[in-house]
Each structure stands twice: as structure tokens, then as C-alpha cells.
Scaffold this active site. Sequence first.
Site, short mmCIF file in Angstrom:
data_model
loop_
_atom_site.label_atom_id
_atom_site.label_comp_id
_atom_site.label_asym_id
_atom_site.label_seq_id
_atom_site.Cartn_x
_atom_site.Cartn_y
_atom_site.Cartn_z
N HIS A 191 -2.42 -4.14 4.96
CA HIS A 191 -2.09 -3.73 6.22
C HIS A 191 -3.61 -3.47 6.85
O HIS A 191 -4.44 -2.94 6.28
CB HIS A 191 -1.32 -2.33 6.33
CG HIS A 191 -1.82 -1.22 5.94
ND1 HIS A 191 -2.45 -0.11 6.71
CD2 HIS A 191 -1.94 -0.54 4.70
CE1 HIS A 191 -2.68 0.74 5.78
NE2 HIS A 191 -2.53 0.53 4.52
N ASP B 56 0.33 3.80 1.68
CA ASP B 56 0.37 4.40 2.91
C ASP B 56 1.59 4.56 3.61
O ASP B 56 2.71 3.86 3.66
CB ASP B 56 -0.38 3.18 3.86
CG ASP B 56 -0.83 4.20 5.38
OD1 ASP B 56 -0.03 4.68 5.77
OD2 ASP B 56 -2.24 3.88 5.63
N CYS C 51 0.81 -1.29 -0.03
CA CYS C 51 -0.04 -0.05 -0.02
C CYS C 51 0.86 1.43 0.28
O CYS C 51 2.01 1.15 0.55
CB CYS C 51 -0.89 0.05 1.22
SG CYS C 51 -2.15 1.16 1.09
N CYS D 217 -6.25 0.00 6.81
CA CYS D 217 -6.17 0.55 5.36
C CYS D 217 -7.11 1.57 5.03
O CYS D 217 -8.31 1.15 4.93
CB CYS D 217 -5.91 -0.44 4.39
SG CYS D 217 -5.49 -0.05 2.87
N ARG E 190 2.72 4.76 6.45
CA ARG E 190 3.20 4.14 7.67
C ARG E 190 3.26 2.73 7.35
O ARG E 190 3.82 1.93 8.17
CB ARG E 190 1.93 4.13 8.55
CG ARG E 190 1.43 5.41 9.15
CD ARG E 190 -0.10 5.46 9.73
NE ARG E 190 -0.99 4.90 8.56
CZ ARG E 190 -2.14 4.75 9.02
NH1 ARG E 190 -2.64 4.89 10.25
NH2 ARG E 190 -2.99 4.49 7.84
CO CO Z 1 -3.39 1.20 3.05
#
Ligand code: CO
Length: 210
Positions: A99, A45, A43, A102, A47
Site C-alpha cells: 500500500h 498496517d 502489510c 507504507c 488500515r
Molecule cells: Co505498510
Amino acid sequence: MEESYKRLLTGNKKWSAEKLKQDPDFFRNLTLGQNPEYLWIGCSDSRVPANEITDTKSGQMFVHRNIANMVVHTDMNLLSVLYYAVDVLHVKHIIVCGHYGCSGIIAAMENKDNGFVNNWLRNIKEVYEKHITELEAISDIKSRENRLVELNIHEQVHNLAKTRIVQQAWKKRQLQIHGWVYGFNNGLITDLNVMMDEISDLEPIFRYDL
Ligand code: CO
């Protein structure tokens, strides 16, 4: 306004100096080429930084990231990365790592209009509909989200197996596709045990006569 982008350049100088201190040949070795064993599909993302959470270094992992770690069969970007990783770099493992928590998955479970992103999230809604009985039997919304995160990873592992690129590779050599999920609660990755490594793992209708 403080120019926050400058700290990236300062950070880079610091990182480069540290690498050289540990190994004077670090960058010289990178100029020789790459030979990664893994393709990571994760992803976007911020993080979930692929190298950081797997403790891997430059040169060890070929990486593709998009919203909710999707494998969309019309996505030229994903297909180009997959082709290059499998046919040219000969990676041994493809890892789809999603994750919990998400935002893409959460948004796909709602009816809110997300503008242009609707087109992308639509693919996740299809996964939801495919597993609607199982998902709607889960009353706790957080648990339902978590389950969709897992089911989506499983689906993307299958989507990789449906490509000619992967099926062609399976004819010639070993290639494993793994489905993993990462959690912010403890920083650990869990193997969902949905590994595929041969064409017989795939529903017959998706198999090509190669
Ligand atoms: Co995500």
C-alpha cells in the site's frame, strides 16, 4: 481508564448475531473446513484489513501479514504459511498486496535507527539499492516513496517464485502470483501487472531442476 478492549468483545457478539441472522448455518459450515482460493500476503498496517478491502468472507482467503508485506526466504512463519496454502490448501492465486504510504517503506528510505526493526527494514533497503538509479532520479520524495512501494511488491512476487514451494507447484498445476497496491486516497487496489505463473518468468539462476 476506560477498558477499550471490551468493545472488541461487544463487537464480536454483535457480528456473530448478525451472521446467524443472515445465515443460521454460517458457523456450522465453517466447522466443516476451509477451501480458500487465495493466499494474501499483506502489510500489518491496521488500515489495510485484507477481507474488508476485498469484500471477502470467512473461509475465502488464507492470510499472512507482516511489516511491508515482505517475502523473506529465511522467515519460517512466511514459509510455513506459504507451504500450507500451496501444498495443502491448493490455493490458485497468491496476492502480494502493498500500500502507498507504507510506514515500513518510508522508514527504510531514511537513516533513522529503528532498533530491532532495522533487521526487517534491511530487506527493503536492498530493494532500494537494487533500483537506486531509477529511485534517485525521482526528485519528489512522495513519488519516490510510492515507486519504492511498487518496486518492493514486484520484488516480493519474485521472491515467492524463487521458493521451491512455488516452483514445485508450477510443475504440477496452475498457480498465479500477483502484485497489487492499495491506496488510502480512494480505497482502490491497482494491479501492478507483474503476474508470474511459470518458471520461465524467473531469472534462470533461481530455477531449480525439480
Ligand atoms: Co505498510
